[in-house]
Design an enzyme around this catalytic site. Sequence first.
Site, short mmCIF file in Angstrom:
data_model
loop_
_atom_site.label_atom_id
_atom_site.label_comp_id
_atom_site.label_asym_id
_atom_site.label_seq_id
_atom_site.Cartn_x
_atom_site.Cartn_y
_atom_site.Cartn_z
N ASP A 122 0.87 -1.13 -0.06
CA ASP A 122 0.06 -0.07 0.11
C ASP A 122 0.75 1.22 0.13
OD1 ASP A 122 -2.56 -1.22 -0.16
OD2 ASP A 122 -2.92 -0.87 1.78
N ASP A 170 -7.02 -7.30 13.89
CA ASP A 170 -6.55 -8.71 14.44
C ASP A 170 -7.36 -9.39 15.49
OD1 ASP A 170 -5.72 -6.97 16.08
OD2 ASP A 170 -3.60 -7.41 15.62
N ASP A 222 3.90 -9.27 9.58
CA ASP A 222 4.24 -7.69 9.18
C ASP A 222 5.70 -7.54 8.58
OD1 ASP A 222 1.81 -7.07 10.20
OD2 ASP A 222 2.52 -6.08 11.87
N ASP A 241 8.44 -6.36 9.14
CA ASP A 241 9.74 -6.39 10.01
C ASP A 241 9.80 -7.71 10.65
OD1 ASP A 241 7.26 -5.36 11.46
OD2 ASP A 241 8.70 -5.37 13.16
#
Length: 537
Positions: free
Chosen positions: A138, A291, A197, A199
């Site tokens: 995105d 989540d 994610d 990272d």
Amino acid sequence: MPEISAANLIPESFDFRGSTADIAGQIGLIWELIRAPLIVPLLRLAVYICLAMSLMLFIERLYMGIVIILVKIFWKKPEKRYKWEPMRDDLEIGNAAFPMVLVQIPMFNEKEVYKISIGAACNLSWPSDRIVIQVLDDSTDPIIKDMVEKECQRWASKGIHCRYQIRETRGGYKAGALKEGLKHDYVKDCEYVVIFDADFRPEPDFLRRAIPFLMHNSDIALVQARWRFVNSDECLLTRMQEMSLDYHFTVEQEVGSSTHAFFGFNGTGGIWRIAAINEAGGWKDRTTVEDMDLAVRAGLKGWKFVYLGDLQVKSELPSTFKAFRFQQHRWSCGPANLFRKMVMEIVRNKKIAVWKKVYVIYSFFFVRKVIAHMVTFFFYCVVLPLTILVPEVEVPKWGAIYIPCIITALNSVGTPRSIHLLFYWILFENVMSLHRTKATFIGLLEAKRANEWVVTEKLGDALKNKSNVVKAKPKKIGLKIGDRIHLTELGFAVFLFFCGCYDFLYGKNNYFIYLFLQVITFTIAGFGYIGTIVPTS
């Protein structure tokens, strides 16, 4: 009945046009006038409410402490509680023995970490024809988008099924990206979806250790791994975060998994059964904790969750104070907002047991997501200091000293190596409780910033270049006063300093020792001397 006006309450001798000394004296008279009939009863009520909240938090922490001890001593490991068999290659059917797995990596301008996460996902030990790596980008920066796309193409050229996906808009933020990613035709054959994610860096054996729980137990919807932090020693801010998150994983997630097969999905480092996602209604963007929203809805459908404490995924903690504040706002506001929207749905649910409803509403939501923030802020930063100015109102020592000490000791079990930082962790948590309480009220009231989403800044390999990173020193270039000076924290530092001085001169409980230390912490935060600061050039 005679009409009451301001003139009846304020004597005619009060004149606010005099000197500063006169005005101060008149304010003192007003204070004495309203103190006994108004201030004392209200403050005493506030003390009772705070003591009640402290007891609720204490009982919750004590309960989880007892349960986690029982779990460690008597409970079987997840591999023994559920059916689990190691993944083996089958010579007869070949790779068909491995289910199709989708790996989703949502990204937004992740310049520093995109290579690490994509590389780690592509190196997972799983047949290449049974896995799809889906990078959901995105990003708004065209240069970064081009870099991410080329990285995906590089792995695709090696025979990895790596897909680069973009959207026209960022509607729904992360939830919208994950939802859109599941709509593609090549996903239809996938049974499970793994979310990392940008990272996160899973070990190659991640899927082989987690997928068997889903394959052999049809009632399990989610397998959640534990987070480990590659930059926990970067600065004091990351050490404080490690202490809080280690307790969350070591105790809260473990207790929820062992007792009710329910806990909040952490948003990353977990594997979902796609059928469970669809049955629960899919991803929703009505809060900033998509989540947790999905986990609660799946739990209400009767699905079970498994937490694997020994399955660990490396990740990065926000090391700048600005990024941490935004993250904490989202993590505090979102659960409160979700609680507001789902509490009656949980009450009316008929698929789960009453005790599980009580656990979700009272323990999971009310105590941990609402009470924990409010009691920390109101009791230790507002009510307790005010009782110094109003000595008629006393706080029992068990509430002011003993219970907080026990709660703090219970919180320290997650990170034994940081036990020497425990006292500073308390002071820092009190500062952050200001923002968490504000965010909690915003979520409960669904105020203006309830759906604010700011992606947590990640520094990645920039942390290794010490010439680009300065700890606890102000930016030299591109400094904005609003990024460094936090007036709310400084205002509380002044308030607590006044209360501390008053206690030092006239008090009898020696609270000034704690108050002056808390003043220092609020001041440090107020001037932005927390965390890692990266110069703009």
